[in-house]
Design a protein around this motif. Structure first.
Motif, PDB file in Angstrom:
ATOM      1  N   HIS A 133       5.043  -5.745  -0.409  1.00 16.15           N
ATOM      2  CA  HIS A 133       4.106  -6.036   0.676  1.00 16.15           C
ATOM      3  C   HIS A 133       4.795  -5.935   2.042  1.00 16.15           C
ATOM      4  CE1 HIS A 133       0.924  -8.042   2.916  1.00 16.15           C
ATOM      5  NE2 HIS A 133       1.805  -8.950   3.325  1.00 16.15           N
ATOM      6  N   THR A 134       6.075  -6.280   2.114  1.00 16.40           N
ATOM      7  CA  THR A 134       6.776  -6.193   3.403  1.00 16.40           C
ATOM      8  C   THR A 134       6.883  -4.741   3.861  1.00 16.40           C
ATOM      9  OG1 THR A 134       9.039  -6.121   2.478  1.00 16.40           O
ATOM     10  CG2 THR A 134       8.112  -8.307   2.972  1.00 16.40           C
ATOM     11  N   VAL A 135       7.100  -3.832   2.933  1.00 14.69           N
ATOM     12  CA  VAL A 135       7.177  -2.405   3.281  1.00 14.69           C
ATOM     13  C   VAL A 135       5.820  -1.909   3.772  1.00 14.69           C
ATOM     14  CG1 VAL A 135       7.562  -0.075   2.362  1.00 14.69           C
ATOM     15  CG2 VAL A 135       9.131  -1.932   1.746  1.00 14.69           C
TER      16      VAL A 135
ATOM     17  N   LYS B 205      -0.869  -3.650   0.471  1.00 14.18           N
ATOM     18  CA  LYS B 205      -1.322  -4.207   1.755  1.00 14.18           C
ATOM     19  C   LYS B 205      -1.964  -5.576   1.524  1.00 14.18           C
ATOM     20  CE  LYS B 205      -5.767  -1.843   1.608  1.00 14.18           C
ATOM     21  NZ  LYS B 205      -6.585  -0.774   2.188  1.00 14.18           N
ATOM     22  N   LYS B 206      -2.215  -6.269   2.634  1.00 14.03           N
ATOM     23  CA  LYS B 206      -2.852  -7.580   2.569  1.00 14.03           C
ATOM     24  C   LYS B 206      -4.164  -7.479   1.798  1.00 14.03           C
ATOM     25  CE  LYS B 206      -4.563 -11.264   5.474  1.00 14.03           C
ATOM     26  NZ  LYS B 206      -4.749 -11.751   6.829  1.00 14.03           N
ATOM     27  N   GLY B 207      -4.387  -8.461   0.923  1.00 11.13           N
ATOM     28  CA  GLY B 207      -5.621  -8.508   0.154  1.00 11.13           C
ATOM     29  C   GLY B 207      -5.553  -7.827  -1.196  1.00 11.13           C
ATOM     30  N   THR B 208      -4.433  -7.173  -1.504  1.00 10.14           N
ATOM     31  CA  THR B 208      -4.296  -6.527  -2.809  1.00 10.14           C
ATOM     32  C   THR B 208      -3.807  -7.537  -3.839  1.00 10.14           C
ATOM     33  OG1 THR B 208      -2.032  -5.799  -2.315  1.00 10.14           O
ATOM     34  CG2 THR B 208      -3.830  -4.242  -1.810  1.00 10.14           C
ATOM     35  N   LEU B 209      -4.019  -7.196  -5.099  1.00  7.89           N
ATOM     36  CA  LEU B 209      -3.554  -8.032  -6.200  1.00  7.89           C
ATOM     37  C   LEU B 209      -2.215  -7.503  -6.701  1.00  7.89           C
ATOM     38  CD1 LEU B 209      -6.933  -8.379  -8.105  1.00  7.89           C
ATOM     39  CD2 LEU B 209      -5.827 -10.074  -6.613  1.00  7.89           C
ATOM     40  N   PRO B 210      -1.375  -8.371  -7.239  1.00  6.70           N
ATOM     41  CA  PRO B 210      -0.071  -7.921  -7.713  1.00  6.70           C
ATOM     42  C   PRO B 210      -0.177  -6.941  -8.873  1.00  6.70           C
ATOM     43  CG  PRO B 210      -0.368 -10.261  -8.149  1.00  6.70           C
ATOM     44  CD  PRO B 210      -1.565  -9.802  -7.406  1.00  6.70           C
TER      45      PRO B 210
END
Length: 156
Positions: free
Chosen positions: A44-46, A72-77
């Motif tokens: 997520h940081t990338v 990105k923000k809002g995605t699931l792992p």
């Protein structure tokens, strides 16, 4: 900006150390009390760096769109991470930091679309984005550390 780039390299090295020192099966565990995993936090940081610095400045991403759409923000792992993807992420952690510094030095970020983060910070320039991104990555470094401790606790 040299200090901010030094801080960025350090947090990326810290994330890389976690990635390299954690077995793959632990990287994808979602510990009790969390809604994501160590791997998602690091990837997520990338993705976020690319969005904050490149997208908002009207420039193309320096990574494949897969990383943006998946982390990105809002995605699931992603619970199906393969060892080759971990190696790709190791590479991206270091290279996207180097590329950001080079692009900044080359005045690649001439335009910037102002943006208010969900944290409540107003970003009005690439400098703001770089400084905020360091804070954002440090938050996710802390989450990854907490998740690693939680996993060790769950195993004992």
């Amino acid at each position: 900006m040299n200090y901010h780039f030094q801080a960025h390299r350090q947090v990326r090295q810290n994330l890389l150390d976690i990635l390299r020192s954690t077995p793959l099966e632990d990287l994808i565990i979602i510990p009790d009390g969390f809604n994501n995993n160590i791997y998602w936090n690091i990837a997520h940081t990338v993705a976020t760096q690319q969005l904050l610095c490149y997208y908002l400045s009207g420039n193309p991403f320096r990574v494949d769109n897969y990383w943006i759409e998946t982390y990105k923000k809002g995605t699931l792992p992603n619970l199906n991470v393969q060892a080759s993807e971990v190696e790709d992420l190791e590479f991206l952690l270091i290279e996207t930091s180097k590329i950001l510094m080079k692009d900044y030095d080359d005045d690649f970020f001439s335009d910037y679309t102002p943006y208010t983060t969900s944290f409540g910070m107003d970003l009005k320039s690439i400098q703001d984005a770089i400084i905020f991104n360091n804070m954002h990555e440090s938050i996710h470094y802390g989450y990854a550390l907490a998740q690693k401790r939680a996993i060790i606790g769950e195993k004992s």
